[in-house]
Write a protein that holds these residues in place. Structure first.
Motif, PDB file in Angstrom:
ATOM      1  N   GLN A 126       3.132  19.822  -8.034  1.00 39.34           N
ATOM      2  CA  GLN A 126       4.426  19.526  -7.323  1.00 39.34           C
ATOM      3  C   GLN A 126       5.286  19.761  -5.809  1.00 39.34           C
ATOM      4  OE1 GLN A 126       5.608  17.254  -9.317  1.00 39.34           O
ATOM      5  NE2 GLN A 126       7.571  16.216  -8.433  1.00 39.34           N
ATOM      6  N   THR A 127       5.226  20.825  -5.935  1.00 37.11           N
ATOM      7  CA  THR A 127       5.360  21.847  -4.876  1.00 37.11           C
ATOM      8  C   THR A 127       3.816  22.136  -2.978  1.00 37.11           C
ATOM      9  OG1 THR A 127       5.105  23.993  -5.589  1.00 37.11           O
ATOM     10  CG2 THR A 127       7.047  22.623  -6.097  1.00 37.11           C
ATOM     11  N   THR A 128       2.934  22.257  -3.631  1.00 33.99           N
ATOM     12  CA  THR A 128       2.172  22.693  -2.477  1.00 33.99           C
ATOM     13  C   THR A 128       1.805  21.295  -1.425  1.00 33.99           C
ATOM     14  OG1 THR A 128       1.274  24.120  -4.487  1.00 33.99           O
ATOM     15  CG2 THR A 128      -0.428  23.141  -2.362  1.00 33.99           C
ATOM     16  N   PRO A 129       1.744  21.131  -0.405  1.00 33.99           N
ATOM     17  CA  PRO A 129       1.319  20.277   0.209  1.00 33.99           C
ATOM     18  C   PRO A 129       0.147  20.283   0.885  1.00 33.99           C
ATOM     19  CG  PRO A 129       2.761  21.790   1.841  1.00 33.99           C
ATOM     20  CD  PRO A 129       2.598  22.296  -0.156  1.00 33.99           C
ATOM     21  N   VAL A 130      -0.180  18.931   0.838  1.00 32.58           N
ATOM     22  CA  VAL A 130      -2.024  18.887   1.048  1.00 32.58           C
ATOM     23  C   VAL A 130      -1.478  19.643   2.833  1.00 32.58           C
ATOM     24  CG1 VAL A 130      -3.800  17.204   2.257  1.00 32.58           C
ATOM     25  CG2 VAL A 130      -1.783  17.040   0.312  1.00 32.58           C
ATOM     26  N   PHE A 131      -2.921  19.999   3.586  1.00 27.33           N
ATOM     27  CA  PHE A 131      -3.526  20.987   4.221  1.00 27.33           C
ATOM     28  C   PHE A 131      -3.302  20.217   5.505  1.00 27.33           C
ATOM     29  CE2 PHE A 131      -6.996  18.130   4.390  1.00 27.33           C
ATOM     30  CZ  PHE A 131      -6.952  17.591   6.433  1.00 27.33           C
ATOM     31  N   TRP A 132      -3.102  19.035   5.512  1.00 33.27           N
ATOM     32  CA  TRP A 132      -2.321  18.260   6.973  1.00 33.27           C
ATOM     33  C   TRP A 132      -0.768  18.421   7.505  1.00 33.27           C
ATOM     34  CZ3 TRP A 132      -0.122  15.044   4.547  1.00 33.27           C
ATOM     35  CH2 TRP A 132      -0.908  14.052   3.471  1.00 33.27           C
ATOM     36  N   ASP A 133       0.133  18.376   6.177  1.00 32.95           N
ATOM     37  CA  ASP A 133       1.086  18.193   5.960  1.00 32.95           C
ATOM     38  C   ASP A 133       2.107  20.038   6.839  1.00 32.95           C
ATOM     39  OD1 ASP A 133       4.334  18.598   5.370  1.00 32.95           O
ATOM     40  OD2 ASP A 133       3.593  17.933   3.517  1.00 32.95           O
ATOM     41  N   LYS A 134       1.814  20.138   7.991  1.00 30.21           N
ATOM     42  CA  LYS A 134       2.767  21.504   8.355  1.00 30.21           C
ATOM     43  C   LYS A 134       4.138  21.348   8.306  1.00 30.21           C
ATOM     44  CE  LYS A 134      -1.947  23.448   8.646  1.00 30.21           C
ATOM     45  NZ  LYS A 134      -2.498  24.397   7.807  1.00 30.21           N
TER      46      LYS A 134
ATOM     47  N   ASN B 143       1.090  -1.403   0.102  1.00 28.57           N
ATOM     48  CA  ASN B 143       0.135   0.153   0.086  1.00 28.57           C
ATOM     49  C   ASN B 143       0.691   1.131   0.582  1.00 28.57           C
ATOM     50  OD1 ASN B 143      -1.772   1.870   0.627  1.00 28.57           O
ATOM     51  ND2 ASN B 143      -3.168   0.649   1.774  1.00 28.57           N
ATOM     52  N   GLY B 144       1.005   1.676  -1.255  1.00 27.17           N
ATOM     53  CA  GLY B 144       1.967   2.894  -1.580  1.00 27.17           C
ATOM     54  C   GLY B 144       1.669   4.136  -1.130  1.00 27.17           C
ATOM     55  N   MET B 145      -0.173   4.021  -1.061  1.00 30.58           N
ATOM     56  CA  MET B 145      -0.237   5.730  -0.999  1.00 30.58           C
ATOM     57  C   MET B 145      -0.170   5.593   0.921  1.00 30.58           C
ATOM     58  SD  MET B 145      -3.828   4.221  -2.925  1.00 30.58           S
ATOM     59  CE  MET B 145      -3.743   2.365  -1.558  1.00 30.58           C
ATOM     60  N   GLU B 146      -0.739   5.018   1.638  1.00 26.66           N
ATOM     61  CA  GLU B 146      -0.598   4.864   3.250  1.00 26.66           C
ATOM     62  C   GLU B 146       1.479   5.290   3.801  1.00 26.66           C
ATOM     63  OE1 GLU B 146      -2.735   5.973   5.663  1.00 26.66           O
ATOM     64  OE2 GLU B 146      -4.520   4.725   4.068  1.00 26.66           O
ATOM     65  N   ALA B 147       2.226   4.602   2.767  1.00 27.37           N
ATOM     66  CA  ALA B 147       3.636   4.926   3.494  1.00 27.37           C
ATOM     67  C   ALA B 147       3.835   6.699   2.437  1.00 27.37           C
ATOM     68  CB  ALA B 147       4.318   3.810   2.055  1.00 27.37           C
ATOM     69  N   TYR B 148       3.629   6.963   1.538  1.00 28.88           N
ATOM     70  CA  TYR B 148       3.293   8.510   1.203  1.00 28.88           C
ATOM     71  C   TYR B 148       2.974   9.805   1.710  1.00 28.88           C
ATOM     72  CZ  TYR B 148       2.658  11.516  -2.794  1.00 28.88           C
ATOM     73  OH  TYR B 148       2.561  13.039  -3.272  1.00 28.88           O
ATOM     74  N   THR B 149       2.024   9.191   2.622  1.00 33.45           N
ATOM     75  CA  THR B 149       1.277   9.970   2.877  1.00 33.45           C
ATOM     76  C   THR B 149       2.092   9.661   4.576  1.00 33.45           C
ATOM     77  OG1 THR B 149      -1.427   9.540   2.495  1.00 33.45           O
ATOM     78  CG2 THR B 149      -1.013  11.135   4.652  1.00 33.45           C
ATOM     79  N   ASP B 150       2.316   8.992   5.123  1.00 29.87           N
ATOM     80  CA  ASP B 150       2.687   9.106   6.277  1.00 29.87           C
ATOM     81  C   ASP B 150       4.399   9.809   5.993  1.00 29.87           C
ATOM     82  OD1 ASP B 150       1.103   8.019   7.848  1.00 29.87           O
ATOM     83  OD2 ASP B 150       2.082   6.023   7.118  1.00 29.87           O
ATOM     84  N   TYR B 151       4.748   9.678   4.933  1.00 28.62           N
ATOM     85  CA  TYR B 151       6.153  10.732   4.933  1.00 28.62           C
ATOM     86  C   TYR B 151       6.036  11.741   4.602  1.00 28.62           C
ATOM     87  CZ  TYR B 151      10.520  11.596   2.365  1.00 28.62           C
ATOM     88  OH  TYR B 151      11.974  11.843   2.226  1.00 28.62           O
ATOM     89  N   ARG B 152       5.475  12.377   3.755  1.00 29.78           N
ATOM     90  CA  ARG B 152       5.172  13.411   3.801  1.00 29.78           C
ATOM     91  C   ARG B 152       4.141  14.698   5.213  1.00 29.78           C
ATOM     92  NH1 ARG B 152      -0.278  14.477  -0.843  1.00 29.78           N
ATOM     93  NH2 ARG B 152       0.242  11.601   0.641  1.00 29.78           N
ATOM     94  N   ARG B 153       4.300  14.277   5.918  1.00 29.75           N
ATOM     95  CA  ARG B 153       3.560  14.272   7.381  1.00 29.75           C
ATOM     96  C   ARG B 153       4.872  13.830   8.317  1.00 29.75           C
ATOM     97  NH1 ARG B 153       0.655  11.748  10.896  1.00 29.75           N
ATOM     98  NH2 ARG B 153       2.016   9.293   9.884  1.00 29.75           N
TER      99      ARG B 153
END
Length: 535
Positions: free
Chosen positions: A527-535, A472-482
């Protein structure tokens, strides 16, 4: 089970007949006319299309996260408007439309079990879409011809609505007095189990609040503490049982083919993927027994760059833009977990003598060039698992002071995942891991945990979660950005910065007139805009 696979196959035939030709203009096909739809068939079709439409999305994010290499461009961090368009278009034209049809018809017929399951599935899927793309059409979708160009809504606003939707789904499930929300044959994930769907709902809430912790730590801590008041209501509870994992199970059929998409792509003469050398080295260098389950070697001595003096673990480094040589019969491929391929029980060259867990003890297998009849193909797509929830609890305990036992949750997550891999392998032509090995491996990780500072503890948690989320690359991708964890290998020749959001479907940008003249600018900014939870 025969009926289950019949429904799956029927749905997959329909799915494959429309994938790639139905485009964004169908996003508003009126879902409010269920005159021909049968809830008992429509609900499982939503589960099928959700999992099937994740193929491109999962494979691409797995490339960003260095699990595998789906394409050279994505490995070099270069997105295109077509990189994820099949997933985007499929979610809107198939899965979400059908979920709205189930919800609408279910309400009209007072079939609250169907309504509850569809609402919880929708909340999960839309949350993933926000995590991947950030701002997406939401409130104005599924309105038929009344609005063929729905506006993009803010990801943070959508999250708030999804948290409410989960509670509505829980309430609707409560209207059903039976132990099953829908007939077993109508639910390919939980066979209609009310208790399992409620565990999924609470676990999804915990997952979302954990992802929101950088936005509003106090709110996340309060919400997670409330969920922990009844941990039995979460997937896995306070045990290592994986029976209620929110997981899609593919079938073993070949004609028509309903196998795991990674198996279909690789267990043939041609190949789509390389295995990531980064993941291979992480597991090999850390004495991790899951390497034999994740990766199957086709050749005993092949190595990086198609060399012939290695140990058979021939993958590709992230960001390697060189052309593929004639190596289809030599490169490593997907193993038994999670794609339903082959278990690698052949001797491995150059194993460190000090290894305790990744060893050649009992390694009597023989390597081969894989083909369509190898393995079962009956792989899994792990959406939300016991292991993921345990690691999320450990993260929250370390960062939000939730009162949970981070050390115990960390260990439980490791044990839960090794148990899952072991049980799956034993049922699909591989071998199980001894209980003593699982416990010893987990205890060895605890030694590292106990001597680490808080930052080191979090890194250990996120690294083990990363390994456990393979598939599940999607979950890892989310965790990494956070979190920025785990530490990834620097790409060899990147063409762009690490993407903070995925590119939108080019079909979407072309057809949706609500974007005006800003489509190109919006796409580049992804490419460079964070998702809102990525502070």
């Amino acid at each position: 089970m025969v009926f289950k696979y019949f429904v799956y196959t029927l749905g997959l035939i329909v799915l494959l007949s429309v994938t790639g030709c139905k485009k964004f203009v169908d996003i508003n096909t009126d879902p409010n006319n269920p005159t021909t739809a049968q809830l008992s068939l429509l609900l499982p079709s939503t589960e099928i299309s959700m999992a099937a439409n994740m193929y491109q999305l999962n494979s691409g994010t797995a490339t960003f996260m260095q699990y595998t290499v789906f394409s050279s461009g994505l490995s070099r961090l270069q997105q295109q408007g077509t990189s994820f368009n099949d997933s985007w278009d499929g979610f809107y034209t198939q899965t979400l439309n059908d979920l709205e049809a189930v919800i609408s018809a279910g309400k009209a017929q007072e079939q609250w079990g169907y309504v509850a399951v569809a609402q919880l599935e929708k909340a999960y899927l839309v949350s993933i879409m926000v995590d991947m793309w950030g701002d997406i059409p939401y409130y104005q979708t599924q309105q038929g011809q009344e609005n063929v160009s729905p506006a993009f809504d803010k990801g943070g606003d959508i999250y708030e609505d999804l948290l409410k939707l989960i509670d509505v789904g829980i309430a609707n499930a409560g209207k059903v007095t039976a132990a099953t929300l829908v007939p077993a044959s109508s639910d390919l994930i939980y066979s209609g189990s009310k208790s399992a769907w409620l565990m999924m709902a609470n676990s999804l809430k915990l997952k979302l609040y954990n992802q929101l912790r950088l936005v509003d730590p106090a709110r996340s801590a309060t919400a997670i503490k409330a969920l922990l008041q009844d941990p039995v209501g979460l997937i896995g509870g306070n045990s290592n049982a994986n029976a209620n994992d929110f997981t899609f199970r593919f079938g073993p059929g070949q004609n028509p083919n309903n196998r795991h998409p990674w198996h279909r792509a690789e267990y043939q003469g041609s190949k789509t993927f390389y295995m990531s050398q980064s993941l291979i080295d992480l597991l090999f260098n850390n004495d991790d027994p899951r390497l034999r389950y994740y990766i199957f070697r086709q050749n005993a001595t092949a190595g990086l760059n198609n060399s012939s003096n290695s140990n058979g673990y021939y993958g590709r480094n992230p960001g390697d833009g060189t052309a593929a040589p004639a190596d289809l019969n030599r490169r490593s491929t997907f193993g038994i977990y999670p794609a339903g391929g082959l278990y690698d029980n052949a001797p491995i060259n150059n194993l460190p003598a000090a290894n305790q867990f990744l060893t050649n003890n009992g390694a009597t297998g023989v390597l081969k060039v894989v083909g369509p009849t190898d393995g079962t193909g009956a792989g899994i797509m792990p959406f939300i698992t016991n292991a993921m929830i345990k690691f999320a609890r450990a993260e929250a305990a370390l960062t939000l002071n939730t009162g949970d036992d981070a050390r115990a949750a960390f260990r439980d997550g490791i044990v839960a995942h090794l148990n899952s891999v072991s049980a799956y392998a034993a049922a699909n032509g591989g071998v199980s891991l001894p209980v003593s090995l699982i416990n010893d491996f987990a205890d060895k990780q605890l030694v590292k945990f106990d001597v680490a500072n808080d930052a080191g503890k979090l890194e250990l948690v996120m690294t083990q979660k990363y390994i456990a989320q393979y598939g599940n690359g999607m979950e890892a991708y989310t965790d990494y950005r956070r979190t920025g964890l785990p530490v990834l290998r620097a790409p060899l020749s990147p063409l762009n910065t690490f993407p903070l959001r995925l590119y939108y479907s080019e079909t979407e940008l072309t057809a949706n007139t609500s974007l005006g003249d800003n489509a190109s600018r919006i796409q580049v900014a992804q490419q460079t805009t964070p998702v809102f939870w990525d502070k």
